[in-house]
Design an enzyme around this catalytic site. Structure first.
Site, PDB file in Angstrom:
ATOM      1  N   ARG A 104       0.857  -1.185   0.000  1.00 45.59           N
ATOM      2  CA  ARG A 104       0.000   0.000   0.000  1.00 45.59           C
ATOM      3  C   ARG A 104       0.884   1.222   0.000  1.00 45.59           C
ATOM      4  O   ARG A 104       1.727   1.372   0.877  1.00 45.59           O
ATOM      5  CB  ARG A 104      -0.849   0.042   1.276  1.00 45.59           C
ATOM      6  CG  ARG A 104      -1.883  -0.987   1.356  1.00 45.59           C
ATOM      7  CD  ARG A 104      -2.997  -0.588   2.301  1.00 45.59           C
ATOM      8  NE  ARG A 104      -2.549  -0.152   3.614  1.00 45.59           N
ATOM      9  CZ  ARG A 104      -3.383   0.217   4.574  1.00 45.59           C
ATOM     10  NH1 ARG A 104      -4.679   0.220   4.362  1.00 45.59           N
ATOM     11  NH2 ARG A 104      -2.940   0.594   5.753  1.00 45.59           N
ATOM     12  N   THR A 108      -1.154   7.410  -0.525  1.00 48.34           N
ATOM     13  CA  THR A 108      -2.469   7.296  -1.182  1.00 48.34           C
ATOM     14  C   THR A 108      -3.266   6.099  -0.686  1.00 48.34           C
ATOM     15  O   THR A 108      -4.467   6.005  -0.941  1.00 48.34           O
ATOM     16  CB  THR A 108      -2.277   7.114  -2.698  1.00 48.34           C
ATOM     17  OG1 THR A 108      -1.594   5.853  -2.901  1.00 48.34           O
ATOM     18  CG2 THR A 108      -1.439   8.227  -3.298  1.00 48.34           C
ATOM     19  N   ASP A 200       0.235  -3.713  12.353  1.00 47.97           N
ATOM     20  CA  ASP A 200       0.743  -4.007  11.004  1.00 47.97           C
ATOM     21  C   ASP A 200       1.089  -5.495  10.913  1.00 47.97           C
ATOM     22  O   ASP A 200       2.040  -5.968  11.538  1.00 47.97           O
ATOM     23  CB  ASP A 200       1.984  -3.142  10.728  1.00 47.97           C
ATOM     24  CG  ASP A 200       2.435  -3.279   9.280  1.00 47.97           C
ATOM     25  OD1 ASP A 200       2.494  -2.251   8.591  1.00 47.97           O
ATOM     26  OD2 ASP A 200       2.728  -4.425   8.841  1.00 47.97           O
ATOM     27  N   ASP A 203       4.713  -6.452   9.644  1.00 46.24           N
ATOM     28  CA  ASP A 203       5.757  -6.142  10.632  1.00 46.24           C
ATOM     29  C   ASP A 203       5.708  -7.107  11.813  1.00 46.24           C
ATOM     30  O   ASP A 203       6.738  -7.548  12.313  1.00 46.24           O
ATOM     31  CB  ASP A 203       5.602  -4.698  11.139  1.00 46.24           C
ATOM     32  CG  ASP A 203       6.112  -3.695  10.118  1.00 46.24           C
ATOM     33  OD1 ASP A 203       6.843  -4.108   9.197  1.00 46.24           O
ATOM     34  OD2 ASP A 203       5.765  -2.507  10.244  1.00 46.24           O
TER      35      ASP A 203
END
Ligand code: PRP
Ligand code: URA
Length: 209
Positions: A104, A108, A200, A203
């Site tokens: 991603r 944006t 995340d 991660d």
């Protein structure tokens, strides 16, 4: 219209609570994502076709059921989808594995494809796309676009946690795709993270933070 399946199985909910917990470290997180991937695969494959086979038990002959030989491919969306792939393969060891790499754009939030490698006999396979997170829906929609562009006909999408916004967009973009979710959350925050979510996923799986 594709169906949305939200799992309420106690084992899945129990493990998901540890996956979400910020105290859970990388090793345990990885193991739990793998386990939930396997448990979800059990349900995702519920409608696989069976065929009759004649077998001989130690006692008598019988007509038993075996999978009709429909070919399956699992497609993790890189990176975090990798964490769910082995779990699915434990249940469907003969499945092929394709990979679609998307990230991603942090500004944006739009998905950018950087890699795609899929089995050759695409039209003959049922695809299970895996990614722990369905947030805005952009990555899942793009991965499925990519599969369809290459000829995929039957696709299921499986994730750990989804935001309602992502589910709606995915349903709109790909009404033929069944969606399987372990936890349907409340919303997205301003950074496109799922709330309450798990943070995340990439991660936490790979320890890159
Ligand atoms: C995460 C996640 C999904 C995507 C979901 O990947 O694994 O692929 O975000 O967000 P979306 O629904 O808004 O598209 P990320 O882009 O962080 O890449 P990574 O797996 O390499 O960390
Ligand atoms: N990607 C993640 O890894 N987590 C989120 O909450 C949203 C997108």
């Amino acid at each position: 219209m594709g169906k949305v399946h939200v799992f309420d199985h106690p084992l899945i909910q129990h493990k998901l609570s540890y996956i979400r917990d910020e105290q859970t470290g990388t090793k345990e997180f990885r193991e739990l994502v793998d386990e939930v991937g396997m448990l979800m695969a059990y349900e995702v494959t519920r409608d696989l076709e069976l065929q009759d086979v004649e077998i001989q038990t130690p006692v008598t002959k019988m007509t038993a059921k075996r999978l009709a030989g429909k070919k399956i491919a699992v497609v993790p969306i890189l990176r975090a989808g990798l964490g769910m792939t082995d779990g699915v393969l434990k249940l469907i060891p003969a499945a092929r594995v394709g990979h679609i790499g998307l990230y991603r754009d942090p500004e944006t939030l739009q998905p950018v494809e950087y890699f795609a490698k899929l089995p050759q006999d695409i039209e003959e396979r049922d695809f299970i796309v895996v990614d722990p997170m369905l947030a805005t829906g952009g990555s899942a929609i793009e991965a499925i676009n990519s599969l369809k562009k290459r000829g995929a006909l039957k696709i299921r999408f499986m994730c750990l946690i989804a935001a309602p916004e992502g589910v709606e967009l995915l349903k709109e973009a790909h009404p033929d795709v069944d969606i399987y979710i372990a936890g349907l959350d409340e919303k997205l925050n301003d950074h496109g993270y799922i709330v309450p979510g798990l943070g995340d996923a990439g991660d936490r799986l790979f320890g890159t933070k």
